[in-house]
Design an enzyme around this catalytic site. Structure first.
Site, mmCIF file in Angstrom:
data_model
loop_
_atom_site.group_PDB
_atom_site.id
_atom_site.type_symbol
_atom_site.label_atom_id
_atom_site.label_comp_id
_atom_site.label_asym_id
_atom_site.label_seq_id
_atom_site.Cartn_x
_atom_site.Cartn_y
_atom_site.Cartn_z
ATOM 1 N N GLU A 129 -10.078 0.463 4.729
ATOM 2 C CA GLU A 129 -8.733 0.727 5.845
ATOM 3 C C GLU A 129 -9.035 0.272 7.473
ATOM 4 O OE1 GLU A 129 -6.651 3.998 4.558
ATOM 5 O OE2 GLU A 129 -6.200 3.040 2.465
ATOM 6 N N THR A 137 -11.597 11.514 6.686
ATOM 7 C CA THR A 137 -11.611 10.201 6.434
ATOM 8 C C THR A 137 -10.737 9.079 7.501
ATOM 9 O OG1 THR A 137 -8.985 10.281 5.520
ATOM 10 C CG2 THR A 137 -11.081 9.811 3.728
ATOM 11 N N ALA A 179 -6.210 17.164 1.426
ATOM 12 C CA ALA A 179 -4.718 17.973 0.963
ATOM 13 C C ALA A 179 -3.785 17.928 -0.513
ATOM 14 C CB ALA A 179 -3.681 17.897 1.678
ATOM 15 N N ASP A 216 4.912 15.386 -1.031
ATOM 16 C CA ASP A 216 3.795 14.765 -0.258
ATOM 17 C C ASP A 216 4.311 14.178 0.820
ATOM 18 O OD1 ASP A 216 1.461 13.927 0.459
ATOM 19 O OD2 ASP A 216 1.645 12.325 -1.061
ATOM 20 N N ASN A 225 2.811 5.142 5.387
ATOM 21 C CA ASN A 225 1.251 5.341 4.958
ATOM 22 C C ASN A 225 0.499 5.354 6.256
ATOM 23 O OD1 ASN A 225 -0.931 6.069 4.052
ATOM 24 N ND2 ASN A 225 1.012 6.428 2.391
HETATM 25 CA CA CA Z 1 -0.663 13.820 0.787
#
Ligand code: CA
Length: 597
Positions: A91, A187, A204, A326, A413
């Protein structure tokens, strides 16, 4: 040959106003070391890519225009090298400084390669222990390293923050940020601001308590830490911001942690001296378990502005009070100067998972505007004058299952968006998708250390109800690229991709180009101008730089273990290595638009 536009960015004007302006004109040689001033001036430095978003405003914009919408058809491979990435999902955005490309791979393997030849300069494997981390959400990823003062910095999955010698890859210091063996991992791409390494926590989905910290770049000693959610109310607050936050929680969230991890979004305004941080979802997700009598649950799903010297908060803006889907506010944001209703505004732009495109005054935190950038959004009917969402009836799954658009994977995202100060458009890589939330009754919730514990199941049999506004909206599914006008709050153009099309972040350039995935588009019209299908199934984030008078584009692409570092230039002339067949065992971890940390 070398042509560069002088782009007026917030940093040019801010630096000039502060009397800090140094020569940013063309033909400035690459700096020998990445100093605080070099980072402040990074927006005007097309020769290099020194920090995750190219500059502190996180524009992902290159001021180079040697390769442009007239000649991009001649773009072809210069060289590529296999990264030998360990199994996992890549990523990271590479960085380029002084003719060397730096990057980080799954399991935090860091590398430096010669940008002229692709030859490895050094490689460092931190030997992150695998067993515990493999059970956690969401794959052994890392989004990037930071360069500063002859060092390369990263936060690692096992909680170490490390500084390596930029020349040799030798470990200079290592500091433990997390409780060893716990469920908090690192991350996020780290950034260096005013000589401090800023590190955000991840994890989380394991319901951990979120925080971000600053470490002295020279010594590795922690300067400050900001917890994003309050701790055990029977103990003193670690810092004053938590006293206000504690009034917005109910129940016994602290037994698990509460969430609010800081796994991606950061930006810095040196003129205002404000560091901006995006915080994540609640932990457990299900608010009915986490904070059963409701409450806004500060500072979940929020943008925080803090002073980088002290970590003291100046303002906050919460996007999802009482977060339960979320819906993280960790998606990368961008700072820009825009004229809105005739006024020059210093803004922060944000397109989080929840599907709204927010424009805030970044000095005061004032909400200026917000509009959906997805076509199907069923959890909310709009934003009020303060930017607080008006939730659709039934969107909170307290007792029964419900299908919500956009779902937990998010309308946006980890893939960075970019902003061109020439077109004044934001290029946003998004996704239209839904999630069916099946609530776990509070008395049946089981918290399992070392495993995701969300208080939610997914899917569900039979017809799944949606909120009453779902029927009024088009059925759209799949990844998209939208050019968004942040002043008008509307799209200029949009591409909707076929299911399974490669994703990745976007890069905008002064050559009138936008790169995303395997393609480049005209920044004004959206017309596709270039494509390299052989990049394969997983292109990550493009960067651009100038070397020996030639502009290059570079990207990490293809799923590991077949991941490679590719560089392209005009008439590069090298042959693309064929796309290998998919690996027998699919990579563990989230897909390109998975739930993330
Ligand atoms: Ca999450």
């Amino acid at each position: 040959m070398q042509r560069k536009l002088k782009i007026v960015t917030p940093w040019f004007t801010a630096a000039a106003a502060a009397g800090l302006m140094v020569s940013l004109a063309s033909a400035q040689p690459p700096a020998a070391a990445v100093t605080p001033q070099v980072l402040i001036n990074a927006a005007g430095n097309g020769d290099e890519w020194l920090t995750y978003g190219h500059d502190y405003a996180e524009t992902h914009f290159s001021p180079l225009n040697q390769i442009n919408n007239k000649n991009v058809k001649r773009l072809s491979l210069a060289w590529s090298v296999p990264t030998e990435a360990p199994q996992g999902t890549v990523e990271a955005t590479p960085l380029m400084h002084n003719g060397v490309l730096y990057g980080i791979l799954p399991w935090d393997v860091m590398f430096a390669v010669d940008a002229r030849t692709g030859q490895t300069k050094w490689r460092w494997d931190p030997d992150v222990p695998r067993a515990h981390i493999q059970g956690l959400c969401c794959g052994p990823v890392n989004r990037g390293v930071a360069l500063y003062n002859g060092r390369v910095y990263a936060g690692l999955l096992d909680g170490r923050v490390v500084a390596l010698d930029q020349e040799t890859g030798k470990l200079l210091w290592s500091t433990q940020d997390t409780v060893p063996g716990g469920d908090t991992i690192l991350t996020s791409a780290v950034r260096v601001v005013k000589g401090k390494v800023i590190v955000g926590s991840s994890g989380a989905e394991q319901a951990v308590r979120g925080y971000f910290s600053a470490y002295d770049a020279e010594t590795g000693k922690r300067t400050w830490r900001f917890y994003t959610v309050p701790g055990d109310p029977s103990k003193p607050s670690e810092h004053p911001e938590l006293e206000a936050a504690a009034k917005t929680w109910t129940g016994e969230w602290w037994k698990w942690g509460g969430g609010g991890t800081v796994w991606d979004a950061m930006a810095y305004d040196p003129a205002a001296d404000l560091l901006y941080i995006g915080t994540g979802n609640g932990g457990p997700w299900n608010q009915n378990i986490r904070s059963p009598k409701g409450g806004d649950n500060l500072y979940l799903a929020s943008i925080l502005a803090v002073k980088p010297d002290t970590g003291r908060m100046v303002w906050y803006f919460q996007e999802n009070p009482g977060e339960t889907w979320d819906f993280t506010a960790t998606q990368p944001f961008i700072l820009a100067d825009l004229k809105i209703d005739g006024r020059d505004r210093k803004v922060l732009m944000h397109a989080p998972k929840n599907g709204y495109f927010y424009v805030l005054d970044r000095i005061t935190g004032e909400f200026l505007s917000g509009k959906p950038f997805v076509r199907r959004m069923t959890w909310s009917k709009g934003l009020d004058k303060n930017g607080r969402p008006i939730e659709a009836a039934g969107a909170r799954y307290t007792t029964n299952s419900i299908k919500i658009w956009p779902g937990a994977a998010g309308a946006h995202n980890w893939q960075p968006m970019s902003y061109s100060p020439l077109t004044k458009l934001v290029y946003l890589p998004g996704n239209e998708a839904s999630t069916t939330y099946v609530p776990t009754p509070a008395d049946q919730f089981q918290f399992t250390p070392g495993r995701p514990s969300t208080g939610v199941a997914f899917g569900g049999a039979g017809p799944i109800p949606e909120t009453d506004i779902a029927a009024t909206q088009p059925e759209v599914t799949g990844r998209f690229l939208v050019a968004w006008d942040p002043v008008q709050q509307k799209e200029r153009w949009r591409h909707l991709f076929e299911p399974g099309a490669p994703g990745g972040g976007t890069l905008a350039t002064a050559g009138g180009l936008v790169f995303m995935g395997n393609s480049a588009y005209d920044a004004e019209t959206g017309e596709k101008l270039w494509e390299e299908p052989q990049l394969g199934d997983r292109p990550v984030n493009w960067i651009s730089y100038m070397l020996d008078g030639k502009q290059y584009f570079a990207i990490l692409a293809r799923s590991s273990p077949n991941n490679r570092l590719f560089t392209f230039t005009l008439d590069g002339g090298a042959t693309m290595p064929p796309v290998p067949p998919p690996a027998a065992a699919p990579a563990r971890g989230r897909g390109a638009a998975g739930p993330a940390n």
